[in-house]
Motif scaffolding. Structure first.
Motif, PDB file in Angstrom:
ATOM      1  N   TYR A   1     -83.570 -21.057  -5.609  1.00  0.00           N
ATOM      2  CA  TYR A   1     -83.284 -19.638  -5.390  1.00  0.00           C
ATOM      3  C   TYR A   1     -84.364 -18.909  -4.604  1.00  0.00           C
ATOM      4  N   VAL A   2     -85.400 -19.651  -4.184  1.00  0.00           N
ATOM      5  CA  VAL A   2     -86.408 -19.071  -3.286  1.00  0.00           C
ATOM      6  C   VAL A   2     -86.456 -19.877  -1.992  1.00  0.00           C
ATOM      7  N   ARG A   3     -86.567 -21.206  -2.117  1.00  0.00           N
ATOM      8  CA  ARG A   3     -86.616 -22.075  -0.943  1.00  0.00           C
ATOM      9  C   ARG A   3     -85.246 -22.650  -0.581  1.00  0.00           C
ATOM     10  N   GLY A   4     -84.318 -22.686  -1.522  1.00  0.00           N
ATOM     11  CA  GLY A   4     -83.113 -23.489  -1.393  1.00  0.00           C
ATOM     12  C   GLY A   4     -81.867 -22.757  -0.938  1.00  0.00           C
ATOM     13  N   ASN A   5     -80.731 -23.401  -1.175  1.00  0.00           N
ATOM     14  CA  ASN A   5     -79.449 -22.955  -0.620  1.00  0.00           C
ATOM     15  C   ASN A   5     -78.937 -21.650  -1.207  1.00  0.00           C
ATOM     16  N   TRP A   6     -79.439 -21.260  -2.386  1.00  0.00           N
ATOM     17  CA  TRP A   6     -78.919 -20.069  -3.058  1.00  0.00           C
ATOM     18  C   TRP A   6     -79.925 -18.926  -3.043  1.00  0.00           C
ATOM     19  N   ARG A   7     -80.796 -18.907  -2.047  1.00  0.00           N
ATOM     20  CA  ARG A   7     -81.878 -17.920  -2.019  1.00  0.00           C
ATOM     21  C   ARG A   7     -81.417 -16.574  -1.461  1.00  0.00           C
ATOM     22  N   ARG A   8     -80.339 -16.559  -0.673  1.00  0.00           N
ATOM     23  CA  ARG A   8     -79.916 -15.340   0.018  1.00  0.00           C
ATOM     24  C   ARG A   8     -78.465 -15.013  -0.315  1.00  0.00           C
ATOM     25  N   GLU A   9     -78.212 -13.746  -0.592  1.00  0.00           N
ATOM     26  CA  GLU A   9     -76.850 -13.329  -0.908  1.00  0.00           C
ATOM     27  C   GLU A   9     -75.906 -13.514   0.273  1.00  0.00           C
ATOM     28  N   ASP A  10     -76.388 -13.252   1.505  1.00  0.00           N
ATOM     29  CA  ASP A  10     -75.477 -13.329   2.637  1.00  0.00           C
ATOM     30  C   ASP A  10     -75.093 -14.765   2.980  1.00  0.00           C
ATOM     31  N   GLU A  11     -75.862 -15.741   2.509  1.00  0.00           N
ATOM     32  CA  GLU A  11     -75.529 -17.140   2.757  1.00  0.00           C
ATOM     33  C   GLU A  11     -74.846 -17.791   1.561  1.00  0.00           C
ATOM     34  N   SER A  12     -74.965 -17.186   0.388  1.00  0.00           N
ATOM     35  CA  SER A  12     -74.349 -17.740  -0.818  1.00  0.00           C
ATOM     36  C   SER A  12     -73.710 -16.601  -1.593  1.00  0.00           C
ATOM     37  N   THR A  13     -74.387 -16.115  -2.616  1.00  0.00           N
ATOM     38  CA  THR A  13     -73.936 -14.972  -3.405  1.00  0.00           C
ATOM     39  C   THR A  13     -75.110 -14.494  -4.232  1.00  0.00           C
ATOM     40  N   PHE A  14     -74.929 -13.456  -5.008  1.00  0.00           N
ATOM     41  CA  PHE A  14     -76.020 -12.920  -5.812  1.00  0.00           C
ATOM     42  C   PHE A  14     -76.318 -13.857  -6.984  1.00  0.00           C
TER      43      PHE A  14
END
Length: 414
Positions: free
Chosen positions: A163-176
């Motif tokens: 959630y900082v370095r990985g796939n879920w770190r950004r809302e616009d690329e994944s979700t909250f």
């Protein structure tokens, strides 16, 4: 044998493929994955005869399997789920269902119209621990449930990884964050409490992993950093010790395909997992609390935090005749008449994805494969409508956090 197509052969897709074959009642017959390495690894492991670079190629063919496992990135769930449901595939859909309420509704509607089973991967419902806790609550032994405290200790290194370095770190690329990580937990609370939610409030934010928290003299990459030896979020400190665990796949499988010290260090030198946690482009929260009111005045509080060791969830359930204390492995029943008793469900591994989420991964897949094999959807503990309801609670909680209000679940706009 139930036949299975895997759409998305990353960490979760490959896990569900392995869990399906472990039932002895299913085999993987198709895979759709754009990344050549991940695609070939799954083909080699399961001798998959039908191989595609894109799920659309799979959808263009006559139906090749009974089940489609949708394990693409969060924002890419809707299209394959809908199209494959229309082509008659039963759906095992990784959580979250999708990243908008409209997309979730469309998936549920498509499955219902096609007459196929839909199970969202709320794996926590399927652990031996949860089954034991649910049985105690439903037995009436602690009376009526009045309130619940529930904690998800994400873990400092797990949060930094995903959630900082990985796939879920950004809302616009994944979700909250609450949706990406903790829709599990609000669904689990609904399962234990057994009542609809009516109101919710929430607080939280991104406290630590921001540029202004960066230590003096820190570099943008751990391998270049003079303060790295004193940083708990050091990438070498997190990842290199996993080389000593040869049976462990995750999280190194996400960092590099080369399980050597040189391979890990090269990935940290060039890839996203070697970045300073204070110099990433992350924006999801690292701590959040959610307070829920259910019908009849029953309440629950949920805390998600990065700042803890990685471990099972911790839960306390308070009833009119007793209470429960659970740590993910054992449950202490405090009966107000007879005193305490410790219940120890069958142990099914640790709390992380590599450990199978305490037996939840296998329990979910066992139930789903058997439901498809026998045609009995009642074996699935949460259907599409149930999952849609718990997802709506997650959106309402996030609305409450952002607006500083108490949100009524009825008529909440999206």
């Amino acid at each position: 044998m139930v036949t299975v197509a895997i759409v998305g052969a990353g960490s979760r897709g490959s896990t569900y493929a392995a869990r399906a074959t472990a039932t002895g009642k299913a085999r993987v017959v198709a895979v759709a994955e754009p990344r050549a390495g991940a695609r070939q690894a799954l083909v080699d492991e399961h001798e998959v005869p039908h191989v595609f670079e894109d799920w659309r190629e799979l959808a263009a063919r006559p139906r090749l399997a009974d089940v489609a496992v949708i394990a693409t990135q969060d924002q890419e769930h809707m299209e394959p789920a809908i199209e494959l449901a229309r082509r008659g595939y039963h759906l095992l859909l990784e959580k979250p269902m999708a990243t908008t309420e409209a997309a979730c509704e469309a998936i549920v509607r498509a499955a219902e119209e096609a007459g196929v089973m839909l199970a969202v991967c709320h794996v926590l419902r399927y652990t031996p621990y949860t089954r034991a806790m649910k049985s105690i609550v439903d037995s009436g032994r602690i009376g009526d449930v009045v309130s619940v405290e529930h904690l998800e200790p994400v873990g400092w290194w797990h949060h930094a990884h995903s959630y900082v370095r990985g796939n879920w770190r950004r809302e616009d690329e994944s979700t909250f964050m609450l949706m990406a990580k903790s829709c599990h937990d609000l669904d689990w609370l609904a399962h234990i409490v057994g009542r609809p939610a009516v109101r919710v409030s929430s607080f939280g934010g991104l406290y630590e992993f921001r540029p202004e928290r960066k230590p003096h003299g820190a570099a943008d990459r751990c391998l270049d950093c003079s303060v790295e030896p004193d940083c708990p979020y050091s990438a070498p400190r997190i990842y290199l010790p996993f080389l000593k665990e040869p049976d462990r796949v995750w999280p190194l499988s996400v960092v590099t395909a080369e399980r050597t010290a040189d391979g890990v260090l090269k990935a940290l030198r060039d890839g996203p997992y070697g970045r300073c946690v204070y110099a990433c482009d992350n924006d999801v929260v690292d701590h959040q609390v959610v307070d829920i009111e259910y019908t009849g005045g029953v309440t629950a509080s949920f805390t998600m935090t990065a700042f803890a060791p990685v471990s099972h969830r911790k839960t306390r359930v308070f009833g009119t005749r007793g209470s429960l204390d659970g740590d993910g492995e054992t449950i202490t029943v405090h009966d107000f008449l007879t005193g305490p008793e410790v219940v120890t469900p069958t142990y099914s591994g640790g709390a992380t994805a590599d450990d199978g989420h305490g037996g939840g991964d296998q329990g979910l897949v066992n139930a789903f494969i058997e439901a498809v094999r026998t045609g009995d959807p009642n074996l699935i503990l949460t259907n599409g409508r149930d999952s849609l309801r718990s997802h709506r609670l997650v959106w309402a909680a996030e609305d409450a956090r952002r607006t500083g209000t108490v949100v009524n679940l009825k008529g909440t706009p999206r």
